[in-house]
Design a protein around this motif. Structure first.
Motif, PDB file in Angstrom:
ATOM      1  N   ALA A   1       0.791  -1.225   0.000  1.00  0.00           N
ATOM      2  CA  ALA A   1       0.000   0.000   0.000  1.00  0.00           C
ATOM      3  C   ALA A   1       0.825   1.277   0.000  1.00  0.00           C
ATOM      4  O   ALA A   1       0.363   2.307  -0.483  1.00  0.00           O
ATOM      5  CB  ALA A   1      -0.928   0.010   1.215  1.00  0.00           C
ATOM      6  N   ASP A   2       2.027   1.236   0.532  1.00  0.00           N
ATOM      7  CA  ASP A   2       2.859   2.437   0.639  1.00  0.00           C
ATOM      8  C   ASP A   2       3.536   2.701  -0.705  1.00  0.00           C
ATOM      9  O   ASP A   2       4.708   2.412  -0.910  1.00  0.00           O
ATOM     10  CB  ASP A   2       3.891   2.247   1.754  1.00  0.00           C
ATOM     11  N   LEU A   3       2.791   3.276  -1.624  1.00  0.00           N
ATOM     12  CA  LEU A   3       3.257   3.443  -2.999  1.00  0.00           C
ATOM     13  C   LEU A   3       4.434   4.405  -3.134  1.00  0.00           C
ATOM     14  O   LEU A   3       5.272   4.239  -4.005  1.00  0.00           O
ATOM     15  CB  LEU A   3       2.097   3.887  -3.897  1.00  0.00           C
ATOM     16  N   ASN A   4       4.518   5.412  -2.265  1.00  0.00           N
ATOM     17  CA  ASN A   4       5.647   6.345  -2.346  1.00  0.00           C
ATOM     18  C   ASN A   4       6.792   5.961  -1.408  1.00  0.00           C
ATOM     19  O   ASN A   4       7.778   6.673  -1.300  1.00  0.00           O
ATOM     20  CB  ASN A   4       5.199   7.790  -2.078  1.00  0.00           C
ATOM     21  N   MET A   5       6.637   4.837  -0.725  1.00  0.00           N
ATOM     22  CA  MET A   5       7.675   4.235   0.130  1.00  0.00           C
ATOM     23  C   MET A   5       8.169   5.171   1.234  1.00  0.00           C
ATOM     24  O   MET A   5       9.348   5.169   1.580  1.00  0.00           O
ATOM     25  CB  MET A   5       8.841   3.746  -0.718  1.00  0.00           C
ATOM     26  N   ASP A   6       7.264   5.932   1.848  1.00  0.00           N
ATOM     27  CA  ASP A   6       7.659   6.806   2.948  1.00  0.00           C
ATOM     28  C   ASP A   6       7.447   6.164   4.314  1.00  0.00           C
ATOM     29  O   ASP A   6       7.693   6.786   5.345  1.00  0.00           O
ATOM     30  CB  ASP A   6       6.935   8.153   2.876  1.00  0.00           C
TER      31      ASP A   6
END
Length: 192
Positions: A98-103
Motif C-alpha cells: 500500500a505504501d506506494l511512495n515508500m515513505d
C-alpha cells in the motif's frame, strides 16, 4: 486489487521485485455483464469500489491518531482488533503493497488508490467473504444486530444496539432480521 485490508487471512509474502500497483483490494463484489446468466458464478469481470467516502471512513478507523496516515503499528492494531493475528510479516506485506511512495506510511490517497484498483470478481468475492466473517462472529452465515454491535464496539464506534438494528434493517432484503452474505455483498458494492 490484489489483496484487501478486509482479506486479512490471505496476505502474501512481500516481493521486492513485484509491481506495487497490483497489491491491495477492498470490500467489493462483482458486477454482472450482459453475457452472464443470473445465478451463474461470476466470471473474470473487472471490479472496483465506487464510493471513496466509504473508503475515507475505513481509513479513519485505521488512522487511530488522526495524523492523516496509517503507520505499521496502527495497521497491526486494527488487524488484531478485527480478529487477525496481525503478524509482523502480514503487516510488512500490507505496508509494502500500500505504501506506494515508500515513505513508511499509507496516506489516504494511497489507501484509496490500492483499494480501487481493478481485479477479477473471484478475488473480490473471496475478500468479501473474509470481511463478512469478521462480522459473523458465530459463523452461522448471518450478521445479527448484536454481532454488528459487538464488532463496532471493538473498533471504537459508539453505535448503540438500536442503531445497529436500524443498520441491519436497511440492508436486510429478505426480512429475516439479519444480513446474509448476498445482502452484505449488495451493501458493500455498487455496479461498476
Amino acid at each position: 486489487m490484489g489483496r484487501s485490508f478486509f482479506g486479512l487471512n490471505k496476505a502474501k509474502k512481500p516481493s521486492k521485485y513485484r509491481s506495487r500497483k497490483s497489491s491491495l483490494d477492498s470490500s467489493v463484489s462483482s458486477s454482472s455483464s450482459a453475457s452472464e446468466s443470473p445465478g451463474s458464478p461470476p466470471s473474470a469481470v473487472a471490479i472496483r469500489i465506487q464510493d471513496s467516502n466509504d473508503l475515507r471512513q475505513v481509513f479513519d478507523k485505521y488512522d487511530a491518531n488522526g495524523d492523516g496516515k496509517i503507520s505499521s503499528s496502527e495497521l497491526q492494531a486494527m488487524l488484531r482488533c478485527l480478529g487477525s493475528p496481525g503478524t509482523d510479516e502480514e503487516v510488512e506485506s500490507m505496508m509494502q503493497a500500500a505504501d506506494l511512495n515508500m515513505d513508511g506510511y499509507i496516506s489516504l490517497e494511497e489507501f484509496i488508490s490500492v483499494n480501487t484498483m481493478e481485479t477479477d470478481s473471484a478475488k473480490c468475492i473471496e475478500d468479501l467473504r473474509n470481511a463478512f466473517t469478521v462480522f459473523d462472529r458465530d459463523n452461522n452465515g448471518l450478521i445479527s444486530a448484536e454481532e454488528l454491535h459487538g464488532v463496532l464496539r471493538m473498533m471504537g464506534e459508539k453505535a448503540s444496539l438500536s442503531d445497529c438494528k436500524r443498520m441491519i434493517k436497511g440492508v436486510d432484503r429478505n426480512g429475516d432480521g439479519a444480513v446474509n452474505f448476498e445482502e452484505f455483498m449488495q451493501m458493500m458494492t455498487k455496479s461498476a
